[in-house]
Scaffold this motif. Structure first.
Motif, PDB file in Angstrom:
ATOM      1  N   LEU A 232       0.819  -1.215   0.000  1.00 42.23           N
ATOM      2  CA  LEU A 232       0.000   0.000   0.000  1.00 42.23           C
ATOM      3  C   LEU A 232       0.855   1.268   0.000  1.00 42.23           C
ATOM      4  O   LEU A 232       0.527   2.261   0.637  1.00 42.23           O
ATOM      5  CB  LEU A 232      -0.948   0.004   1.215  1.00 42.23           C
ATOM      6  N   ASN A 233       1.965   1.231  -0.725  1.00 43.49           N
ATOM      7  CA  ASN A 233       2.876   2.381  -0.757  1.00 43.49           C
ATOM      8  C   ASN A 233       3.450   2.576  -2.165  1.00 43.49           C
ATOM      9  O   ASN A 233       4.661   2.543  -2.371  1.00 43.49           O
ATOM     10  CB  ASN A 233       4.010   2.164   0.250  1.00 43.49           C
ATOM     11  N   PRO A 234       2.572   2.775  -3.177  1.00 48.26           N
ATOM     12  CA  PRO A 234       3.058   2.896  -4.557  1.00 48.26           C
ATOM     13  C   PRO A 234       3.941   4.109  -4.795  1.00 48.26           C
ATOM     14  O   PRO A 234       4.849   4.055  -5.638  1.00 48.26           O
ATOM     15  CB  PRO A 234       1.763   2.974  -5.378  1.00 48.26           C
ATOM     16  N   ASN A 235       3.704   5.199  -4.080  1.00 47.58           N
ATOM     17  CA  ASN A 235       4.489   6.410  -4.318  1.00 47.58           C
ATOM     18  C   ASN A 235       5.957   6.223  -3.933  1.00 47.58           C
ATOM     19  O   ASN A 235       6.872   6.605  -4.671  1.00 47.58           O
ATOM     20  CB  ASN A 235       3.893   7.600  -3.554  1.00 47.58           C
ATOM     21  N   MET A 236       6.189   5.628  -2.765  1.00 47.62           N
ATOM     22  CA  MET A 236       7.565   5.410  -2.325  1.00 47.62           C
ATOM     23  C   MET A 236       8.246   4.374  -3.220  1.00 47.62           C
ATOM     24  O   MET A 236       9.433   4.502  -3.536  1.00 47.62           O
ATOM     25  CB  MET A 236       7.589   4.957  -0.867  1.00 47.62           C
ATOM     26  N   ALA A 237       7.492   3.355  -3.646  1.00 52.27           N
ATOM     27  CA  ALA A 237       8.052   2.352  -4.542  1.00 52.27           C
ATOM     28  C   ALA A 237       8.444   2.974  -5.879  1.00 52.27           C
ATOM     29  O   ALA A 237       9.513   2.663  -6.430  1.00 52.27           O
ATOM     30  CB  ALA A 237       7.039   1.226  -4.762  1.00 52.27           C
ATOM     31  N   SER A 238       7.613   3.864  -6.398  1.00 54.34           N
ATOM     32  CA  SER A 238       7.923   4.534  -7.663  1.00 54.34           C
ATOM     33  C   SER A 238       9.128   5.451  -7.519  1.00 54.34           C
ATOM     34  O   SER A 238       9.967   5.536  -8.425  1.00 54.34           O
ATOM     35  CB  SER A 238       6.709   5.342  -8.137  1.00 54.34           C
ATOM     36  N   ALA A 239       9.224   6.141  -6.379  1.00 54.53           N
ATOM     37  CA  ALA A 239      10.379   7.008  -6.136  1.00 54.53           C
ATOM     38  C   ALA A 239      11.659   6.185  -6.080  1.00 54.53           C
ATOM     39  O   ALA A 239      12.708   6.586  -6.628  1.00 54.53           O
ATOM     40  CB  ALA A 239      10.182   7.784  -4.838  1.00 54.53           C
ATOM     41  N   LEU A 240      11.596   5.024  -5.432  1.00 53.36           N
ATOM     42  CA  LEU A 240      12.773   4.163  -5.362  1.00 53.36           C
ATOM     43  C   LEU A 240      13.151   3.648  -6.747  1.00 53.36           C
ATOM     44  O   LEU A 240      14.333   3.619  -7.100  1.00 53.36           O
ATOM     45  CB  LEU A 240      12.499   2.982  -4.423  1.00 53.36           C
ATOM     46  N   LYS A 241      12.161   3.252  -7.536  1.00 51.78           N
ATOM     47  CA  LYS A 241      12.444   2.789  -8.893  1.00 51.78           C
ATOM     48  C   LYS A 241      13.201   3.843  -9.673  1.00 51.78           C
ATOM     49  O   LYS A 241      14.213   3.540 -10.334  1.00 51.78           O
ATOM     50  CB  LYS A 241      11.138   2.444  -9.612  1.00 51.78           C
ATOM     51  N   GLN A 242      12.758   5.094  -9.609  1.00 52.79           N
ATOM     52  CA  GLN A 242      13.414   6.166 -10.356  1.00 52.79           C
ATOM     53  C   GLN A 242      14.841   6.392  -9.870  1.00 52.79           C
ATOM     54  O   GLN A 242      15.756   6.593 -10.674  1.00 52.79           O
ATOM     55  CB  GLN A 242      12.604   7.461 -10.245  1.00 52.79           C
ATOM     56  N   GLN A 243      15.049   6.314  -8.557  1.00 50.89           N
ATOM     57  CA  GLN A 243      16.395   6.503  -8.024  1.00 50.89           C
ATOM     58  C   GLN A 243      17.319   5.361  -8.453  1.00 50.89           C
ATOM     59  O   GLN A 243      18.509   5.581  -8.726  1.00 50.89           O
ATOM     60  CB  GLN A 243      16.353   6.612  -6.498  1.00 50.89           C
ATOM     61  N   ILE A 244      16.795   4.149  -8.512  1.00 49.30           N
ATOM     62  CA  ILE A 244      17.604   3.012  -8.968  1.00 49.30           C
ATOM     63  C   ILE A 244      17.998   3.204 -10.429  1.00 49.30           C
ATOM     64  O   ILE A 244      19.162   2.986 -10.814  1.00 49.30           O
ATOM     65  CB  ILE A 244      16.833   1.698  -8.785  1.00 49.30           C
TER      66      ILE A 244
END
Length: 279
Positions: A232-244
């Motif tokens: 239930l945390n798509p925003n943080m997951a998307s932010a991490l994807k972009q940083q990776i």
């Protein structure tokens, strides 16, 4: 025909590139609270389950039975089974029992059980690799050997914003969990020898994301593929994807919601990150 079977610690097995000669199945865990039982068969409403857990004093899990594994091991074709780490659950032992039962009935049948040493997205990486090997025409024994080697090249790191279930399952003291929750700490953990260890406690999502990136950078070899599961945390997951992607270049990075079992342990806002490294 090939059968790929996982326990439900694998968050997703709907692979769009799968061959018609490969069948995918999942054997469910059972999730128990004070007054509820959830069957982790992809029908769970995760938000509802999280709410129930937050108001329960008891939160436990039960692994699939040998009979549940046996049903899928008996299907025609060669079988590859993937389980959550044997250091965390009895699922691997249950699958091994089922394998022995089937081999008594059908001597010579090909059934291999791969202990992922981890969970969630790590199993997805292994299954993707298995699919590619099958489609490339590799023999059963070669695939099993390659998968067991690949287990050593896959790493996992997870972050928790709540320690409630660690406390309820006796993996953390009540005092430590209370202090961490009260002060707003995130837990950052890794898998060591198939068991979970809390590596650090940090405040703030920015520090948490930096800790994940640092963990990936510290591993030997080049990062080839990453899967992020989130509760239930798509925003943080998307932010991490972009940083990776910014840090490691154009590599496959996929994001999935956690299933029932991983949501049970990651709890709301938790992330589970698995990545494969090659020399």
């Amino acid at each position: 025909m090939w059968n790929i079977v996982t326990d439900s610690s694998c968050d997703d097995i709907n692979f769009s590139h799968s061959s018609p000669d490969i069948r995918y199945d999942s054997v469910p865990f059972f999730l128990h609270t004070d007054a509820h039982e959830f069957v982790d068969d992809r029908s769970i409403n995760i938000e509802e389950m999280i709410s129930v857990m937050e108001h329960s004093r008891v939160c436990k899990t039960a692994c699939p039975s040998p009979a549940a594994w046996h049903e899928f091991f008996s299907l025609p074709g060669d079988t590859l089974a993937f389980t959550i780490s044997s250091g965390l659950s009895g699922s691997y032992a249950s699958a091994c029992t089922a394998r022995s039962m089937v081999l008594e009935e059908e001597p010579g049948k090909h059934i291999a059980i791969i202990d992922s040493k981890q969970a969630g997205p790590s199993m997805m990486l292994l299954i993707r690799a298995a699919t590619q090997m099958i489609e490339a025409g590799m023999e059963f024994s070669g695939i099993v050997e390659a998968l067991n080697q690949l287990v050593q090249k896959i790493h996992i790191i997870f972050t928790l914003s709540s320690f409630d279930n660690l406390v309820k399952n006796g993996r953390m003291s009540r005092l430590t969990g209370f202090v961490a929750n009260t002060l707003g700490f995130w837990g950052v953990g890794i898998a060591v020898d198939g068991k979970i260890h809390i590596k650090s406690k940090l405040r703030g999502s920015r520090r948490v994301l930096n800790a994940i990136l640092q963990d990936i950078e510290e591993q030997s070899g080049q990062v080839k593929e990453v899967i992020i599961s989130h509760c239930l945390n798509p925003n943080m997951a998307s932010a991490l994807k972009q940083q990776i992607l910014n840090r490691f270049g154009s590599i496959p990075v996929d994001v999935f919601p956690t299933g029932g079992l991983d949501s049970f342990y990651a709890e709301k806002n938790g992330l589970i990150v698995s990545y494969r490294c090659e020399e």
